[in-house]
Enzyme design. Structure first.
Site, PDB file in Angstrom:
ATOM      1  N   CYS A  72       0.823  -1.205   0.000  1.00  0.00           N
ATOM      2  CA  CYS A  72       0.000   0.000   0.000  1.00  0.00           C
ATOM      3  C   CYS A  72       0.858   1.256   0.000  1.00  0.00           C
ATOM      4  CB  CYS A  72      -0.974   0.008   1.173  1.00  0.00           C
ATOM      5  SG  CYS A  72      -0.279   0.049   2.817  1.00  0.00           S
ATOM      6  N   CYS A  73       0.211   2.370  -0.378  1.00  0.00           N
ATOM      7  CA  CYS A  73       0.875   3.666  -0.440  1.00  0.00           C
ATOM      8  C   CYS A  73       1.998   3.642  -1.483  1.00  0.00           C
ATOM      9  CB  CYS A  73       1.371   4.048   0.950  1.00  0.00           C
ATOM     10  SG  CYS A  73       1.798   5.785   1.152  1.00  0.00           S
ATOM     11  N   ILE A  74       3.239   3.896  -1.085  1.00  0.00           N
ATOM     12  CA  ILE A  74       4.371   3.923  -2.016  1.00  0.00           C
ATOM     13  C   ILE A  74       4.959   2.535  -2.255  1.00  0.00           C
ATOM     14  CG2 ILE A  74       6.077   4.381  -0.209  1.00  0.00           C
ATOM     15  CD1 ILE A  74       6.100   5.836  -3.812  1.00  0.00           C
TER      16      ILE A  74
END
Length: 224
Positions: free
Chosen positions: A135-137
């Site tokens: 998730c995210c980066i």
């Protein structure tokens, strides 16, 4: 039997480690689904330490494993000891530590290198056809290692809601498919058994981020 999921952290704090709310959401949702989380982090120095009040680097030196232990309440293992054979899935929360401590994405973008330990773990789960949640980066780790894979980091058009949308273009330049996706949803690459969600790549209320991470966790467990 409860499914055993490796959760790999990158420190403690959004600007120089793992994003704490994302890491906590992963652990909460794994617990809710009856899965057993086993938390790991590399035993290496952080790239740098950021004062989270001022948003600026400080002269301090900290260790990624030691800092990650704060989130894991001390129940953590050195990433070098991870054995994929005893585990059902892998999840890596986001935060700038992914781009600074698990890889060099923060300074080199698509030309980055991924930590040898982290790459070995990702390749081991992939080779064993065990699901990976990012998730995210952290989906950029998959984009760098698995050419042609499909991920989401949110949207590819930069705006106030999506301030990091240029990351999607870098994913495409690596030869991967980026799928635009709302913050509370996930994208599943069935062929590569990758589940991704944007989390704090989006300027969204924290409960929407929490919901997206929850859906990622449930999809990972469904594939496990």
């Amino acid at each position: 039997m409860a499914k055993r999921v490796a959760v790999v952290l990158a420190g403690c704090g959004v600007f120089d480690g793992s994003e704490i709310h994302e890491a906590s959401a992963v652990l909460v949702h794994l617990s809710r689904e009856g899965a057993q989380a086993e938390v790991y982090a590399p035993n290496i120095p952080q790239m740098h330490v950021v004062d989270h009040v001022k948003g600026q680097p400080t002269p301090e030196q900290r260790n990624v494993l030691v800092e990650s232990a704060r989130i894991a309440r001390g129940n953590i293992k050195d990433l070098a000891t991870l054995d994929v054979k005893g585990l059902d899935a892998l999840i890596i929360p986001g935060g700038f530590g992914v781009a600074k401590n698990l890889s060099t994405w923060a300074t080199q973008g698509k030309n980055c290198s991924v930590s040898k330990e982290v790459e070995a773990v990702l390749r081991a789960f992939h080779a064993a056809h065990k699901p990976i949640g990012l998730c995210c980066i952290s989906p950029v780790l998959a984009a760098k290692i698995f050419p042609g894979c499909e991920v989401t980091v949110g949207h590819d058009t930069e705006c106030e809601q999506w301030p990091y949308a240029k990351t999607a273009e870098a994913v495409k330049e690596l030869g991967c498919r980026h799928v635009n996706c709302p913050v509370s949803e996930v994208h599943v690459d069935a062929r590569n058994r990758l589940v991704t969600t944007s989390a704090f790549m989006c300027n969204a209320p924290i409960h929407h981020v929490h919901d997206g991470v929850g859906k990622m966790v449930r999809e990972v467990l469904r594939l496990a």
